[in-house]
Design an enzyme around this catalytic site. Structure first.
Site, PDB file in Angstrom:
ATOM      1  N   HIS A  50      17.041   7.017 -24.097  1.00 42.03           N
ATOM      2  CA  HIS A  50      18.515   7.061 -24.070  1.00 42.03           C
ATOM      3  C   HIS A  50      19.088   5.643 -24.016  1.00 42.03           C
ATOM      4  O   HIS A  50      19.119   5.019 -22.950  1.00 42.03           O
ATOM      5  CB  HIS A  50      18.994   7.865 -22.862  1.00 42.03           C
ATOM      6  N   CYS A  53      16.729  11.283 -28.384  1.00 40.90           N
ATOM      7  CA  CYS A  53      15.980  12.240 -27.571  1.00 40.90           C
ATOM      8  C   CYS A  53      15.826  13.577 -28.313  1.00 40.90           C
ATOM      9  O   CYS A  53      15.067  13.662 -29.264  1.00 40.90           O
ATOM     10  CB  CYS A  53      16.637  12.409 -26.192  1.00 40.90           C
ATOM     11  N   GLU A 101      22.170   4.871 -24.369  1.00 39.39           N
ATOM     12  CA  GLU A 101      23.562   4.905 -23.903  1.00 39.39           C
ATOM     13  C   GLU A 101      23.713   4.709 -22.406  1.00 39.39           C
ATOM     14  O   GLU A 101      24.819   4.449 -21.916  1.00 39.39           O
ATOM     15  CB  GLU A 101      24.235   6.214 -24.341  1.00 39.39           C
TER      16      GLU A 101
END
Length: 214
Positions: free
Chosen positions: A170, A83, A172
């Site tokens: 993202h 990001c 994660e």
């Protein structure tokens, strides 16, 4: 305290920074979070297998935006920007980052243009989680786009000659269903980690070191 394999996460103020480190550890590789302004010499001393640049709330073109020492890109280890981390890479390599016509927040379809490295083994498109107000409008020199979304023409990029990658989404968070696979591709395919670390052995080794030191 040294580890055979370490992925360093540089923190740029993202609410997900701790989660990035956790996901790396879940892959069996030790991960340590460091502030974005850590010196290149300190990073070199850690001998990282790879470096991840976290997201963050800033804009790279803003005054006093948090930026790393550009010399980290000369360390020779793979680097992945997530990001804001992607936008840092674009900014420091003379790409162009601007305010997006509309902020992108939530699920998006990612279309994979290069199925090697980060996206190995994944079928296009995949669902990802976006959270950004800026986006890339011009690729930096020696980079090419490896994925796009309807709202982000450059949603992932790769350096032509070095193991430097950036992704706008993202991986994660659980809202990116194949996020763990993408991080694992970076850790194992790009960084060539073995993945033989676990928290129990870390605790045992730490206790043993402390006993020896005392």
């Amino acid at each position: 305290m040294s580890h055979a394999e370490t992925i360093v996460v540089l923190d740029f103020g993202s609410q997900y920074t701790q989660l990035i480190a956790r996901r790396v550890r879940e892959c069996g590789v030790y991960s340590e979070i460091k502030p974005f302004h850590i010196s290149t010499d300190e990073l070199r001393a850690m001998n990282p297998a790879g470096i991840i640049l976290s997201g963050g709330p800033s804009s790279v073109y803003a005054e006093n935006a948090p930026l790393p020492d550009p010399a980290i890109f000369d360390l020779g280890c793979p680097i992945l920007g997530i990001c804001y981390g992607l936008q840092i890479i674009a900014h420091l390599f003379d790409g162009e980052v601007d305010k997006a016509p509309r902020r992108e927040f939530g699920r998006a379809q990612l279309y994979i243009d290069d199925a090697g490295d980060l996206f190995h083994g994944l079928d296009s498109p995949i669902e990802v989680w976006m959270s950004h107000g800026d986006h890339l409008t011009r690729l930096p020199r020696n980079f090419h786009s490896i994925a796009h979304s309807p709202n982000s023409p450059i949603a992932a990029l790769k350096h032509a000659h070095s193991s430097i990658f950036g992704i706008q989404f993202h991986p994660e968070v659980v809202h990116t269903p194949f996020g763990k696979e993408i991080l694992a591709n970076f850790i194992f395919r790009v960084c060539s980690c073995r993945g033989d670390w676990d928290s129990e052995s870390f605790i045992d080794a730490t206790v043993s070191r402390i006993r020896d030191q005392v």
